[in-house]
Write a protein that holds these residues in place. Structure first.
Motif, PDB file in Angstrom:
ATOM      1  N   TYR A   1       0.828  -1.206   0.000  1.00  0.00           N
ATOM      2  CA  TYR A   1       0.000   0.000   0.000  1.00  0.00           C
ATOM      3  C   TYR A   1       0.861   1.254   0.000  1.00  0.00           C
ATOM      4  O   TYR A   1       0.514   2.261  -0.623  1.00  0.00           O
ATOM      5  CB  TYR A   1      -0.924  -0.006   1.213  1.00  0.00           C
ATOM      6  N   ARG A   2       2.005   1.175   0.704  1.00  0.00           N
ATOM      7  CA  ARG A   2       2.859   2.356   0.757  1.00  0.00           C
ATOM      8  C   ARG A   2       3.505   2.646  -0.599  1.00  0.00           C
ATOM      9  O   ARG A   2       3.716   3.811  -0.969  1.00  0.00           O
ATOM     10  CB  ARG A   2       3.945   2.167   1.817  1.00  0.00           C
ATOM     11  N   LEU A   3       3.801   1.618  -1.365  1.00  0.00           N
ATOM     12  CA  LEU A   3       4.488   1.802  -2.639  1.00  0.00           C
ATOM     13  C   LEU A   3       3.541   2.018  -3.808  1.00  0.00           C
ATOM     14  O   LEU A   3       3.840   2.810  -4.706  1.00  0.00           O
ATOM     15  CB  LEU A   3       5.376   0.584  -2.926  1.00  0.00           C
ATOM     16  N   PHE A   4       2.407   1.321  -3.800  1.00  0.00           N
ATOM     17  CA  PHE A   4       1.593   1.289  -5.011  1.00  0.00           C
ATOM     18  C   PHE A   4       0.163   1.814  -4.839  1.00  0.00           C
ATOM     19  O   PHE A   4      -0.481   2.123  -5.838  1.00  0.00           O
ATOM     20  CB  PHE A   4       1.528  -0.149  -5.556  1.00  0.00           C
ATOM     21  N   ALA A   5      -0.365   1.876  -3.608  1.00  0.00           N
ATOM     22  CA  ALA A   5      -1.751   2.318  -3.437  1.00  0.00           C
ATOM     23  C   ALA A   5      -1.839   3.830  -3.632  1.00  0.00           C
ATOM     24  O   ALA A   5      -0.883   4.566  -3.343  1.00  0.00           O
ATOM     25  CB  ALA A   5      -2.265   1.932  -2.048  1.00  0.00           C
ATOM     26  N   PRO A   6      -2.997   4.343  -4.120  1.00  0.00           N
ATOM     27  CA  PRO A   6      -3.167   5.804  -4.240  1.00  0.00           C
ATOM     28  C   PRO A   6      -3.186   6.453  -2.867  1.00  0.00           C
ATOM     29  O   PRO A   6      -3.621   5.848  -1.878  1.00  0.00           O
ATOM     30  CB  PRO A   6      -4.512   5.937  -4.965  1.00  0.00           C
ATOM     31  N   LYS A   7      -2.697   7.695  -2.809  1.00  0.00           N
ATOM     32  CA  LYS A   7      -2.618   8.418  -1.544  1.00  0.00           C
ATOM     33  C   LYS A   7      -3.840   9.321  -1.388  1.00  0.00           C
ATOM     34  O   LYS A   7      -4.326   9.922  -2.347  1.00  0.00           O
ATOM     35  CB  LYS A   7      -1.347   9.261  -1.480  1.00  0.00           C
ATOM     36  N   CYS A   8      -4.311   9.383  -0.166  1.00  0.00           N
ATOM     37  CA  CYS A   8      -5.458  10.244   0.139  1.00  0.00           C
ATOM     38  C   CYS A   8      -5.042  11.704  -0.010  1.00  0.00           C
ATOM     39  O   CYS A   8      -4.007  12.124   0.527  1.00  0.00           O
ATOM     40  CB  CYS A   8      -5.956   9.963   1.549  1.00  0.00           C
ATOM     41  N   SER A   9      -5.843  12.490  -0.708  1.00  0.00           N
ATOM     42  CA  SER A   9      -5.534  13.906  -0.900  1.00  0.00           C
ATOM     43  C   SER A   9      -5.725  14.712   0.373  1.00  0.00           C
ATOM     44  O   SER A   9      -5.250  15.855   0.457  1.00  0.00           O
ATOM     45  CB  SER A   9      -6.414  14.499  -2.003  1.00  0.00           C
ATOM     46  N   GLY A  10      -6.381  14.104   1.367  1.00  0.00           N
ATOM     47  CA  GLY A  10      -6.580  14.828   2.614  1.00  0.00           C
ATOM     48  C   GLY A  10      -5.470  14.574   3.619  1.00  0.00           C
ATOM     49  O   GLY A  10      -4.815  15.500   4.089  1.00  0.00           O
TER      50      GLY A  10
END
Length: 350
Positions: A228-237
C-alpha cells in the motif's frame, strides 16, 4: 646312450574341505581377482620332462633344422602387444575360475551363476547387488549421471535408472523461485512457482509474511504494508494510502472521513461542495474566499448582486442604514462606511 624318463610324483591325500569353507575360499579368490584389475599373470605349467634324444642319434639335417628354428625364434619379438596380454590374462582368469568351479562341484558345493549383470551382461559368481528388479556386479551398479558406485549408499530411481541423491535432486527436484536451487524438503507453492519456505519473503523489506498474507505486483510478492505504501493511491486529505473505500473528487482520491471542507473541516452533509485550487470547500467558505458574501446578511450570493463600498450585497439587502428602505437604482450616500438614502443623509448629517 643317454636316456631320460619322467618321474611320476607320489600322490598326496587332499584334505576334505567343508562346503562353507569352500564358499568363503571362492569369495576371497574372487575379491582378489577383482582387486587385481585383470593383472593376473598367466599360470605356467611345467610340462612333463620328455626323453631327449642323444646328439649321436640326431641326423645332420635335423640339427640344421633345429639351428635354423632357433635363429627364427631369436628374431621374434620377446614382448607381445598389450592387447594380447590382456586377452591372455582374461583367458587365464576364465581358466582359473573354471577349474575352481569344477573343484567346488566335486566337493559338493554348488557354483551355479547367480544371474547375469544388468550392466555388462556377464554371469555373476561372487558378490552381487539386487536392485530395480535386476542383479548387478557391485562395481557396475553406479549413478547414471556421475558413474559413482551406489552399493554403499542409497539411490533414487527415475525411469528405471539409478541416481545418487545429489544428481537426482539437481536433475529432477523442483527449483526455488528465489535462489533457483533444488527443493529437497519442505516446499511452498505461490504465484505459480515453488519456493523454499525461508526464501518466500517481501521483495521490499525482506520480512517473512505473517497472517495477513502477501500481495503481488509485477511478479514479486509484497507484504500489505509495503504494497500500500508503494503502489496504493494516496489520500488527498491525509496523505496516507487508500486501502478500501475511497472517494474520487476534486481531481484526487480521498478516504471518506477525510473528504471535508478545507476551512471548517466539516463533512458535506448534503453531498455538495465547491472546489477552489484543488481543495473542496463548503458554499460559505468558498464564497468567503471569493468575496461573494452579502455585506448585510453574510450569506453567499449566488445570483444578482450589488457591489458597493468594497463589498457585495443581495439587491434586497442593499438598504439605507437608517430607514432600512431598499436603495433603488443604486443611488446612495456614504457616511462612515454605511449607505444612506438622500433624505436620511440630509436629516442626519447636513
Amino acid at each position: 646312450e643317454e636316456s631320460f624318463s619322467s618321474v611320476v610324483p607320489v600322490p598326496v591325500e587332499a584334505g576334505v574341505m567343508s562346503p562353507g569353507t569352500a564358499t568363503r575360499e571362492l569369495d576371497s579368490i574372487m575379491n582378489e581377482l577383482l582387486g587385481l584389475g585383470l593383472e593376473v599373470s598367466e599360470p605356467t605349467s611345467n610340462p612333463p620332462p620328455m626323453a631327449h634324444k642323444s646328439m649321436k642319434d640326431k641326423k645332420p639335417e635335423e640339427t640344421k633344422e633345429s639351428d635354423s628354428g632357433k635363429q627364427k625364434e631369436a628374431k621374434k619379438p620377446q614382448h607381445p602387444p598389450l592387447s594380447e596380454k590382456v586377452s591372455k590374462n582374461v583367458d587365464a582368469i576364465d581358466d582359473l575360475l573354471g577349474s575352481l568351479s569344477s573343484d567346488m562341484e566335486k566337493m559338493g558345493v554348488r557354483t551355479a551363476a547367480k544371474g547375469h549383470c544388468a550392466s555388462c551382461g556377464k554371469c555373476i559368481a561372487g558378490k552381487m547387488i539386487t536392485a530395480l528388479g535386476q542383479v548387478w556386479h557391485p562395481e557396475h551398479f553406479v549413478c547414471t549421471a556421475c558413474r559413482e558406485e551406489l552399493g554403499t549408499c542409497g539411490f533414487f530411481e527415475r525411469d528405471g535408472k539409478p541416481y545418487c541423491e545429489k544428481d537426482y535432486q539437481n536433475l529432477f527436484s523442483p527449483r526455488c523461485g528465489y535462489c533457483k536451487g533444488p527443493i529437497t524438503q519442505n516446499i511452498l507453492t505461490a504465484m505459480d512457482q515453488t519456493w523454499h519456505p525461508e526464501h518466500f519473503f517481501c521483495s521490499h523489506c525482506g520480512d517473512l509474511f505473517g497472517p495477513d498474507g502477501f500481495m503481488e505486483r509485477d511478479g514479486k510478492p509484497y507484504c500489505s504494508r509495503d504494497f500500500y505504501r508503494l503502489f496504493a493511491p494516496k489520500c488527498s486529505g491525509c496523505g496516507e494510502p487508500v486501502k478500501e473505500n475511497y472517494l474520487s473528487a476534486a481531481n484526487g482520491t480521498w478516504h471518506p472521513d477525510c473528504f471535508v471542507c478545507a476551512d471548517c473541516l466539516k463533512p458535506f452533509t448534503d453531498g455538495c461542495f465547491l472546489e477552489l485550487n484543488g481543495r473542496p470547500l463548503c458554499s460559505l467558505h468558498y464564497h468567503s474566499r471569493q468575496g461573494t458574501l452579502c455585506g448585510t446578511c453574510g450569506e453567499p450570493i449566488s445570483g444578482r448582486c450589488i457591489a458597493a463600498l468594497d463589498r457585495k450585497f443581495h439587491p434586497e439587502h442593499f438598504v439605507c442604514a437608517f430607514c432600512l428602505r431598499q436603495l433603488s437604482q443604486g443611488v446612495f450616500k456614504e457616511q462612515a462606511g454605511k449607505p444612506y438614502c438622500s433624505v436620511c443623509h440630509t436629516k442626519l448629517f447636513v
